[in-house]
Design a protein around this motif. Sequence first.
Motif, PDB file in Angstrom:
ATOM      1  N   LYS A   1       0.809  -1.206   0.000  1.00 24.64           N
ATOM      2  CA  LYS A   1       0.000   0.000   0.000  1.00 24.64           C
ATOM      3  C   LYS A   1       0.850   1.268   0.000  1.00 24.64           C
ATOM      4  O   LYS A   1       1.993   1.259   0.457  1.00 24.64           O
ATOM      5  N   MET A   2       0.266   2.326  -0.500  1.00 27.40           N
ATOM      6  CA  MET A   2       0.942   3.619  -0.536  1.00 27.40           C
ATOM      7  C   MET A   2       0.645   4.356   0.759  1.00 27.40           C
ATOM      8  O   MET A   2      -0.098   5.329   0.807  1.00 27.40           O
ATOM      9  N   GLY A   3       1.238   3.854   1.857  1.00 34.16           N
ATOM     10  CA  GLY A   3       1.060   4.480   3.162  1.00 34.16           C
ATOM     11  C   GLY A   3       1.903   5.729   3.305  1.00 34.16           C
ATOM     12  O   GLY A   3       2.666   6.103   2.403  1.00 34.16           O
ATOM     13  N   THR A   4       1.833   6.350   4.481  1.00 35.16           N
ATOM     14  CA  THR A   4       2.525   7.629   4.689  1.00 35.16           C
ATOM     15  C   THR A   4       4.024   7.504   4.481  1.00 35.16           C
ATOM     16  O   THR A   4       4.648   8.330   3.807  1.00 35.16           O
ATOM     17  N   GLY A   5       4.639   6.462   5.083  1.00 38.83           N
ATOM     18  CA  GLY A   5       6.084   6.297   4.975  1.00 38.83           C
ATOM     19  C   GLY A   5       6.545   6.127   3.537  1.00 38.83           C
ATOM     20  O   GLY A   5       7.494   6.782   3.088  1.00 38.83           O
ATOM     21  N   ARG A   6       5.891   5.237   2.798  1.00 36.27           N
ATOM     22  CA  ARG A   6       6.267   5.014   1.399  1.00 36.27           C
ATOM     23  C   ARG A   6       5.978   6.239   0.547  1.00 36.27           C
ATOM     24  O   ARG A   6       6.718   6.549  -0.387  1.00 36.27           O
ATOM     25  N   LEU A   7       4.872   6.925   0.865  1.00 37.26           N
ATOM     26  CA  LEU A   7       4.513   8.109   0.094  1.00 37.26           C
ATOM     27  C   LEU A   7       5.574   9.201   0.260  1.00 37.26           C
ATOM     28  O   LEU A   7       5.953   9.872  -0.710  1.00 37.26           O
ATOM     29  N   LYS A   8       6.063   9.382   1.475  1.00 38.56           N
ATOM     30  CA  LYS A   8       7.088  10.403   1.717  1.00 38.56           C
ATOM     31  C   LYS A   8       8.340  10.152   0.885  1.00 38.56           C
ATOM     32  O   LYS A   8       8.955  11.086   0.354  1.00 38.56           O
ATOM     33  N   ARG A   9       8.731   8.885   0.766  1.00 39.59           N
ATOM     34  CA  ARG A   9       9.987   8.560   0.085  1.00 39.59           C
ATOM     35  C   ARG A   9       9.785   8.144  -1.363  1.00 39.59           C
ATOM     36  O   ARG A   9      10.737   7.724  -2.026  1.00 39.59           O
ATOM     37  N   GLN A  10       8.560   8.266  -1.859  1.00 37.01           N
ATOM     38  CA  GLN A  10       8.317   8.002  -3.275  1.00 37.01           C
ATOM     39  C   GLN A  10       8.919   9.138  -4.105  1.00 37.01           C
ATOM     40  O   GLN A  10       8.688  10.311  -3.843  1.00 37.01           O
ATOM     41  N   ARG A  11       9.694   8.761  -5.107  1.00 33.86           N
ATOM     42  CA  ARG A  11      10.306   9.769  -5.979  1.00 33.86           C
ATOM     43  C   ARG A  11       9.388  10.079  -7.163  1.00 33.86           C
ATOM     44  O   ARG A  11       8.754   9.178  -7.710  1.00 33.86           O
ATOM     45  N   ILE A  12       9.330  11.345  -7.522  1.00 34.10           N
ATOM     46  CA  ILE A  12       8.621  11.762  -8.728  1.00 34.10           C
ATOM     47  C   ILE A  12       9.537  12.660  -9.549  1.00 34.10           C
ATOM     48  O   ILE A  12      10.385  13.372  -9.000  1.00 34.10           O
ATOM     49  N   LEU A  13       9.360  12.608 -10.869  1.00 32.07           N
ATOM     50  CA  LEU A  13      10.133  13.472 -11.768  1.00 32.07           C
ATOM     51  C   LEU A  13       9.413  14.800 -11.938  1.00 32.07           C
ATOM     52  O   LEU A  13       8.213  14.837 -12.207  1.00 32.07           O
ATOM     53  N   LEU A  14      10.159  15.903 -11.778  1.00 34.96           N
ATOM     54  CA  LEU A  14       9.591  17.229 -11.961  1.00 34.96           C
ATOM     55  C   LEU A  14      10.541  18.085 -12.798  1.00 34.96           C
ATOM     56  O   LEU A  14      11.771  17.915 -12.722  1.00 34.96           O
ATOM     57  N   PRO A  15      10.005  19.021 -13.584  1.00 30.92           N
ATOM     58  CA  PRO A  15      10.872  19.956 -14.302  1.00 30.92           C
ATOM     59  C   PRO A  15      11.579  20.870 -13.313  1.00 30.92           C
ATOM     60  O   PRO A  15      11.027  21.209 -12.253  1.00 30.92           O
ATOM     61  N   VAL A  16      12.803  21.256 -13.641  1.00 31.99           N
ATOM     62  CA  VAL A  16      13.596  22.080 -12.720  1.00 31.99           C
ATOM     63  C   VAL A  16      14.026  23.375 -13.397  1.00 31.99           C
ATOM     64  O   VAL A  16      14.114  23.468 -14.622  1.00 31.99           O
ATOM     65  N   ASP A  17      14.328  24.377 -12.551  1.00 37.41           N
ATOM     66  CA  ASP A  17      14.817  25.654 -13.056  1.00 37.41           C
ATOM     67  C   ASP A  17      16.343  25.651 -13.085  1.00 37.41           C
ATOM     68  O   ASP A  17      16.982  24.607 -12.856  1.00 37.41           O
ATOM     69  N   ALA A  18      16.950  26.803 -13.324  1.00 33.56           N
ATOM     70  CA  ALA A  18      18.409  26.896 -13.447  1.00 33.56           C
ATOM     71  C   ALA A  18      19.123  26.533 -12.162  1.00 33.56           C
ATOM     72  O   ALA A  18      20.295  26.135 -12.180  1.00 33.56           O
ATOM     73  N   SER A  19      18.437  26.648 -11.016  1.00 31.84           N
ATOM     74  CA  SER A  19      19.039  26.302  -9.723  1.00 31.84           C
ATOM     75  C   SER A  19      18.729  24.879  -9.308  1.00 31.84           C
ATOM     76  O   SER A  19      18.996  24.484  -8.164  1.00 31.84           O
ATOM     77  N   ASP A  20      18.169  24.095 -10.213  1.00 35.87           N
ATOM     78  CA  ASP A  20      17.816  22.700  -9.966  1.00 35.87           C
ATOM     79  C   ASP A  20      16.716  22.540  -8.919  1.00 35.87           C
ATOM     80  O   ASP A  20      16.600  21.493  -8.280  1.00 35.87           O
ATOM     81  N   ASN A  21      15.902  23.570  -8.754  1.00 34.00           N
ATOM     82  CA  ASN A  21      14.719  23.494  -7.898  1.00 34.00           C
ATOM     83  C   ASN A  21      13.485  23.217  -8.765  1.00 34.00           C
ATOM     84  O   ASN A  21      13.506  23.477  -9.975  1.00 34.00           O
ATOM     85  N   PRO A  22      12.408  22.700  -8.170  1.00 36.37           N
ATOM     86  CA  PRO A  22      11.186  22.496  -8.965  1.00 36.37           C
ATOM     87  C   PRO A  22      10.771  23.788  -9.671  1.00 36.37           C
ATOM     88  O   PRO A  22      10.719  24.853  -9.043  1.00 36.37           O
ATOM     89  N   ASP A  23      10.510  23.702 -10.956  1.00 31.94           N
ATOM     90  CA  ASP A  23      10.171  24.886 -11.747  1.00 31.94           C
ATOM     91  C   ASP A  23       8.667  25.126 -11.673  1.00 31.94           C
ATOM     92  O   ASP A  23       7.902  24.760 -12.558  1.00 31.94           O
ATOM     93  N   TRP A  24       8.243  25.758 -10.564  1.00 32.68           N
ATOM     94  CA  TRP A  24       6.821  25.989 -10.320  1.00 32.68           C
ATOM     95  C   TRP A  24       6.192  26.837 -11.430  1.00 32.68           C
ATOM     96  O   TRP A  24       5.063  26.576 -11.851  1.00 32.68           O
ATOM     97  N   ALA A  25       6.928  27.833 -11.895  1.00 37.17           N
ATOM     98  CA  ALA A  25       6.393  28.728 -12.924  1.00 37.17           C
ATOM     99  C   ALA A  25       6.091  27.966 -14.208  1.00 37.17           C
ATOM    100  O   ALA A  25       5.064  28.188 -14.861  1.00 37.17           O
TER     101      ALA A  25
END
Length: 370
Positions: free
Chosen positions: A122-146
Amino acid sequence: MNNLSLESRCWNTFFIEDVAEIVSGRDIYEKERWDGLVPYITATANNNGIGYFVANNNDTLERGCLSVNRNGSVGYCFYHPYEALYGNDTRKLRLKRNNRYVALFISLCITKQREKYGYGYKMGTGRLKRQRILLPVDASDNPDWAFMEAYMKQKEKQILKPTIERLCKQLITSDILGGGKTLYSNWKEFVFGEEFSIQSTNSGIDKNKLNQKDGVIPYITRSDLNNGMDMFVTEQSLRYKVDEGNVITIGLDTQTVFYQPTSFYTGQNIQIIRHAKLDRYNAMFLIVAIKKLVEKFSWGSYGATLTRLRKSRVYLPATDNGEIDFAFMSSFMKEVEHNILNTTLKVFKDRISINKSKMGGGKMEELPLV
């Protein structure tokens, strides 16, 4: 930004706990549940995760969160811009960047990970916290929210534009057919079985005997979701005859009533309502009256039977000759459709105009608002 593409971006992996706070839900058990207007989020893949509407309140009530199913339909992630309550089979995610478009983007990224989970994992709290997802990043390698926000606005515009054009065409058709021209009608009691053909389904296929190979024929059950449709199936064996469309289906014991425009198969205990003057407009009117009719049936001494349904009386518009006024019901529902289409069209146009303005674009291409 115009013509944004996912392929043009740099991506990196993040733990879900890097982008959201994860909180457990709390169950409202059936015997404690009161009918109301507050969405109660459960482990379902349907209806944006909403299992019930309740009048309860507890410490999970919150607006603007994501929900992730940890049981049942494991891994489906939904966005809830409204105040909602969350059951224990869901996990509530408070995004660190609380924005509708960012939330929709991330919900898709999380749902894509669902295949690795199931009842035994199951996708419980512990596994959910450490589940990796791919996200686009900005020039500083942070999630590119914009970028996430701009990309989802672009997708929304692409989806809404053909929808608006279709609504415009429907609205024009509704005007031609008589939308906005409701006539006055008398009302009268009718014996339901004397006015309508009420028969058991031709098929009545138990699900475990169903050929569930993908097809284009709806399989109708006593569910109150998705117009009663459980799935699309292929043609069944010759022992099961397909039911013709342009009818109303009733699940008596579950009090579910729907209009079926096309041919279909059904599960068991489905009744079929037919009339030569039935169309999709007056059927919508009749469904409201039929639901009122079957509400009196129960699991007790006055159970839901075909005989009782036929003998029941229903209150409907009548012509001067004392017959059911199908023309009035059709005209009335065309007007309802006309008003809904007009309102929906305006909302969609306003949303696109606002998004275009925020993104610094030029004037939106005008579509007719009739």
